[in-house]
Design a protein around this motif. Sequence first.
Motif, PDB file in Angstrom:
ATOM      1  N   MET A  40       0.779  -0.824   0.094  1.00 49.11           N
ATOM      2  CA  MET A  40       0.283   0.172  -0.150  1.00 49.11           C
ATOM      3  C   MET A  40       0.901   1.159   0.002  1.00 49.11           C
ATOM      4  SD  MET A  40      -2.910  -1.233   2.859  1.00 49.11           S
ATOM      5  CE  MET A  40      -3.586   0.070   2.565  1.00 49.11           C
ATOM      6  N   HIS A  41       0.612   2.332  -1.142  1.00 52.10           N
ATOM      7  CA  HIS A  41       1.028   3.116  -0.635  1.00 52.10           C
ATOM      8  C   HIS A  41       0.671   4.808   0.549  1.00 52.10           C
ATOM      9  CE1 HIS A  41       1.019   2.359  -4.963  1.00 52.10           C
ATOM     10  NE2 HIS A  41       2.485   3.006  -4.589  1.00 52.10           N
ATOM     11  N   GLU A  42       1.331   4.891   1.392  1.00 49.30           N
ATOM     12  CA  GLU A  42       1.363   5.113   2.499  1.00 49.30           C
ATOM     13  C   GLU A  42       1.805   6.474   3.045  1.00 49.30           C
ATOM     14  OE1 GLU A  42       0.673   2.448   5.825  1.00 49.30           O
ATOM     15  OE2 GLU A  42       1.739   1.402   4.290  1.00 49.30           O
ATOM     16  N   ASP A  43       1.352   7.419   3.410  1.00 45.57           N
ATOM     17  CA  ASP A  43       1.387   8.980   4.446  1.00 45.57           C
ATOM     18  C   ASP A  43       3.027   8.510   5.663  1.00 45.57           C
ATOM     19  OD1 ASP A  43       1.889  11.476   4.947  1.00 45.57           O
ATOM     20  OD2 ASP A  43       0.362  11.746   6.498  1.00 45.57           O
ATOM     21  N   PRO A  44       4.527   9.026   4.765  1.00 47.14           N
ATOM     22  CA  PRO A  44       5.928   8.737   4.937  1.00 47.14           C
ATOM     23  C   PRO A  44       5.653   8.886   6.814  1.00 47.14           C
ATOM     24  CG  PRO A  44       5.554  10.222   3.491  1.00 47.14           C
ATOM     25  CD  PRO A  44       4.558   9.542   3.016  1.00 47.14           C
ATOM     26  N   LEU A  45       4.140  10.761   7.068  1.00 44.26           N
ATOM     27  CA  LEU A  45       4.183  10.528   8.543  1.00 44.26           C
ATOM     28  C   LEU A  45       3.539  10.441   9.136  1.00 44.26           C
ATOM     29  CD1 LEU A  45       3.218  14.338   7.269  1.00 44.26           C
ATOM     30  CD2 LEU A  45       5.681  13.603   7.715  1.00 44.26           C
ATOM     31  N   LEU A  46       3.241   8.960   8.767  1.00 42.99           N
ATOM     32  CA  LEU A  46       2.935   7.920   9.913  1.00 42.99           C
ATOM     33  C   LEU A  46       3.667   7.080  10.464  1.00 42.99           C
ATOM     34  CD1 LEU A  46      -0.570   6.403   8.015  1.00 42.99           C
ATOM     35  CD2 LEU A  46      -0.559   8.439   9.574  1.00 42.99           C
ATOM     36  N   LEU A  47       5.454   7.661  10.281  1.00 40.30           N
ATOM     37  CA  LEU A  47       5.831   6.458  10.827  1.00 40.30           C
ATOM     38  C   LEU A  47       6.317   7.343  12.571  1.00 40.30           C
ATOM     39  CD1 LEU A  47       8.769   6.202   7.702  1.00 40.30           C
ATOM     40  CD2 LEU A  47       7.233   4.019   9.115  1.00 40.30           C
ATOM     41  N   PHE A  48       5.516   8.610  12.162  1.00 46.37           N
ATOM     42  CA  PHE A  48       6.041   9.059  13.952  1.00 46.37           C
ATOM     43  C   PHE A  48       5.685   8.581  14.739  1.00 46.37           C
ATOM     44  CE2 PHE A  48       7.750  12.029  10.211  1.00 46.37           C
ATOM     45  CZ  PHE A  48       9.450  12.674  11.379  1.00 46.37           C
ATOM     46  N   PRO A  49       5.865   8.340  15.769  1.00 44.94           N
ATOM     47  CA  PRO A  49       4.892   7.695  16.810  1.00 44.94           C
ATOM     48  C   PRO A  49       4.226   9.190  17.112  1.00 44.94           C
ATOM     49  CG  PRO A  49       7.066   7.716  17.350  1.00 44.94           C
ATOM     50  CD  PRO A  49       6.991   8.148  16.025  1.00 44.94           C
ATOM     51  N   GLU A  50       2.931   8.349  17.944  1.00 45.85           N
ATOM     52  CA  GLU A  50       1.245   9.318  18.382  1.00 45.85           C
ATOM     53  C   GLU A  50       1.725  10.297  19.153  1.00 45.85           C
ATOM     54  OE1 GLU A  50      -1.417   9.677  17.537  1.00 45.85           O
ATOM     55  OE2 GLU A  50      -2.154   7.809  16.344  1.00 45.85           O
ATOM     56  N   GLU A  51       2.747  10.781  19.682  1.00 47.18           N
ATOM     57  CA  GLU A  51       3.527  11.525  21.293  1.00 47.18           C
ATOM     58  C   GLU A  51       4.242  12.334  20.582  1.00 47.18           C
ATOM     59  OE1 GLU A  51       6.330   7.549  21.239  1.00 47.18           O
ATOM     60  OE2 GLU A  51       3.639   7.864  21.884  1.00 47.18           O
ATOM     61  N   ILE A  52       4.933  12.318  19.393  1.00 47.57           N
ATOM     62  CA  ILE A  52       5.703  13.660  18.859  1.00 47.57           C
ATOM     63  C   ILE A  52       4.504  13.418  17.226  1.00 47.57           C
ATOM     64  CG2 ILE A  52       7.491  12.822  20.078  1.00 47.57           C
ATOM     65  CD1 ILE A  52       8.918  11.805  16.739  1.00 47.57           C
ATOM     66  N   ARG A  53       3.574  13.299  16.959  1.00 45.17           N
ATOM     67  CA  ARG A  53       3.446  13.461  16.338  1.00 45.17           C
ATOM     68  C   ARG A  53       2.656  15.116  15.619  1.00 45.17           C
ATOM     69  NH1 ARG A  53      -0.955   8.434  13.339  1.00 45.17           N
ATOM     70  NH2 ARG A  53       1.284   7.490  13.088  1.00 45.17           N
ATOM     71  N   ALA A  54       1.988  15.300  16.829  1.00 45.89           N
ATOM     72  CA  ALA A  54       1.245  17.113  17.188  1.00 45.89           C
ATOM     73  C   ALA A  54       2.444  18.028  16.915  1.00 45.89           C
ATOM     74  CB  ALA A  54       0.956  17.449  18.615  1.00 45.89           C
ATOM     75  N   GLN A  55       3.657  17.762  17.617  1.00 51.35           N
ATOM     76  CA  GLN A  55       4.806  18.433  17.715  1.00 51.35           C
ATOM     77  C   GLN A  55       5.724  18.621  15.749  1.00 51.35           C
ATOM     78  OE1 GLN A  55       8.360  17.127  20.261  1.00 51.35           O
ATOM     79  NE2 GLN A  55       9.616  18.665  19.628  1.00 51.35           N
ATOM     80  N   ILE A  56       5.540  17.446  15.397  1.00 48.57           N
ATOM     81  CA  ILE A  56       6.003  17.472  13.708  1.00 48.57           C
ATOM     82  C   ILE A  56       5.034  18.007  13.338  1.00 48.57           C
ATOM     83  CG2 ILE A  56       6.408  16.058  11.782  1.00 48.57           C
ATOM     84  CD1 ILE A  56       8.497  15.433  14.125  1.00 48.57           C
ATOM     85  N   ALA A  57       3.861  18.210  13.172  1.00 50.54           N
ATOM     86  CA  ALA A  57       2.876  18.839  12.299  1.00 50.54           C
ATOM     87  C   ALA A  57       3.037  20.680  12.131  1.00 50.54           C
ATOM     88  CB  ALA A  57       1.037  18.486  13.146  1.00 50.54           C
ATOM     89  N   ASP A  58       2.794  20.784  13.404  1.00 51.16           N
ATOM     90  CA  ASP A  58       3.219  22.076  14.141  1.00 51.16           C
ATOM     91  C   ASP A  58       4.427  22.644  13.325  1.00 51.16           C
ATOM     92  OD1 ASP A  58       1.064  22.805  15.718  1.00 51.16           O
ATOM     93  OD2 ASP A  58       2.185  22.263  17.404  1.00 51.16           O
ATOM     94  N   GLU A  59       5.333  21.686  13.342  1.00 53.34           N
ATOM     95  CA  GLU A  59       6.377  22.614  12.846  1.00 53.34           C
ATOM     96  C   GLU A  59       6.207  22.946  10.927  1.00 53.34           C
ATOM     97  OE1 GLU A  59      10.843  23.886  12.499  1.00 53.34           O
ATOM     98  OE2 GLU A  59       9.623  23.357  14.272  1.00 53.34           O
ATOM     99  N   ILE A  60       6.170  21.735  10.742  1.00 55.62           N
ATOM    100  CA  ILE A  60       5.610  21.538   9.179  1.00 55.62           C
ATOM    101  C   ILE A  60       4.825  23.124   8.820  1.00 55.62           C
ATOM    102  CG2 ILE A  60       4.502  20.645   7.699  1.00 55.62           C
ATOM    103  CD1 ILE A  60       5.764  17.966   8.845  1.00 55.62           C
ATOM    104  N   ASN A  61       3.541  23.085   9.737  1.00 61.52           N
ATOM    105  CA  ASN A  61       2.289  24.230   9.359  1.00 61.52           C
ATOM    106  C   ASN A  61       3.356  25.316   9.953  1.00 61.52           C
ATOM    107  OD1 ASN A  61       1.002  22.146   8.492  1.00 61.52           O
ATOM    108  ND2 ASN A  61      -0.052  21.664  10.484  1.00 61.52           N
ATOM    109  N   ARG A  62       4.201  25.861  10.198  1.00 61.27           N
ATOM    110  CA  ARG A  62       4.334  26.719  11.307  1.00 61.27           C
ATOM    111  C   ARG A  62       4.872  28.066   9.384  1.00 61.27           C
ATOM    112  NH1 ARG A  62       9.252  26.255  14.084  1.00 61.27           N
ATOM    113  NH2 ARG A  62       7.414  25.969  15.939  1.00 61.27           N
ATOM    114  N   GLY A  63       4.447  29.142   9.397  1.00 63.93           N
ATOM    115  CA  GLY A  63       4.255  29.530   8.724  1.00 63.93           C
ATOM    116  C   GLY A  63       3.971  29.625   7.502  1.00 63.93           C
ATOM    117  N   GLN A  64       3.476  28.711   7.277  1.00 64.53           N
ATOM    118  CA  GLN A  64       2.345  28.159   5.757  1.00 64.53           C
ATOM    119  C   GLN A  64       1.109  29.272   5.406  1.00 64.53           C
ATOM    120  OE1 GLN A  64       2.141  25.744   3.781  1.00 64.53           O
ATOM    121  NE2 GLN A  64       3.269  24.670   4.123  1.00 64.53           N
TER     122      GLN A  64
END
Length: 519
Positions: free
Chosen positions: A1-25
């Motif tokens: 299956m083709h999957e979103d690579p961001l799903l590799l990040f554990p649940e506990e750090i996903r919010a932090q990763i998403a905030d970093e990506i969305n900063r300045g968008q």
Amino acid sequence: MHEDPLLLFPEEIRAQIADEINRGQDGDFRVKIEGELSPPSRYIFKCLMDKYNGDLMKVLSHVRVKRLFLSEADRVGIGTFQPKDEKNQDSTELTGDINYRKIAEYGSDSDPRAFNFDGEFNVANRGMIEFVEVLKLDVAFLYDLLGASQEHRVKPKKFAQTHIDEVIIGHTNEPEYRRLQDNEFMEALRDRTVKIDIPYITRWKEEINIYKKDFNSQKLRGISIAPHTIEMAAMWAILTRLEKPKKANLTRLQKLKLYNGKTLPGYTEDNVKELRKETIREGLEGISPRYIQDKLSNAIVNSQQNNKGSVNPFMVMLELDSGLKNHSLISNEELKADYRELIGVVKQEYEEIIKAEVQRAISADESALSRLCGNYIDNVKAYTQKEKVRNQFTGMDEEPDERLMRSIEEKIEIPESRKDDFRREIMNYIGALSLEGKKFNYKMNERLHKALELKLFEDQKDSIKLTSIVSSVVDKDTQEKIEIVKSRLIKDFGYDEISATDVLHYVASIFARGDVKNK
């Protein structure tokens, strides 16, 4: 299956990763990390984490992110599912199946490496899946569909529910959808369904393209299709789909032309948008392209059997009319009568088209048009400048020929009260061209060009004696002139020998009864 690579990040750090990506968008779009890895990806991820003692960065060093190009043909990001015989179809087509050859290698049928995640839901992950005739699916398949639409999960055999991320599209017909609405046991599916009506085409030129794809000179051998044949069939199809305009001075034919991009006095693009908005079920009812294609095929077969060599609009209109009697989806006699009336509208429009073409073919003598134009311009110039015109034969100065000028202007419906404005408009245009060093040509003014053609036709039609075609006796001089007209029809309007002869015979019969186009 083709999957979103961001799903590799554990649940506990996903919010932090998403905030970093969305900063300045800019804009409203924000990245969200939702869902879980598929069983095979989770298995590999877990093995690597064990190997590297939980060091996520070392695990991620194995990851390669690939850019996808969605393709239904290659089964990449687009899945398609179509109902078949219940005995030969099961849910594994949607969610994948066990690979029995690999069970011996991995020792268990619940090992994700011994399972083919190649069902349509799996293939469509990160893309879209299309259900053909979705409401004809067996109930067992609808359970998978419900879970996929509500929970974004599917249940492969021997595995836990698996997260999917895709758009689900299903199409069906209106009777099937109404049956769904009436079925109280299907409430769950109804609540998860967003209905999008896909009407028939209501733009004439697009409808024409449908039929030209199958009915053209490349695909048809040994028989020709006369000009306007497909266009008239498409016109009737569109007319049956259009609702009667609420404006009293607007016909369905005029509405069709507006939708097709033609401009009519008093109507702007905004008016056309309003016309579309005021309709309720426009395009959702009427004749389907399949019916038109069937009748075009019938007309071609009949023409071949009768050795006609060419199919013309009248043959097709006859087929369209006769087919209504046994049309399985139209039982309302009033509706049939309305459709037959629209065939009459199309026939009348076709007559106007071919009369105009024959008239233009007769009056296509450019030297004669130029002489007539020069004569008209000389008289207009003298009229606007209050001068006299020199008679080329007598050498005498004479008053401008009002009869000649009016006989041309009346052809394009210039009233007596507007003749002065029209003549000044022509002279101002010629003057502007002269200042630019350009010479006036009648082809530069579409209205004048049309008026000159109609005037020349009126002057020449009697000398050609077109009405003699309907009789059995044609003198040599008339026959030569008719052949010239026929050759112009072939060269300028796309006719062949057979269809040009047919059109000339038909238009001649109209002229014989005195019905000549003067508009």
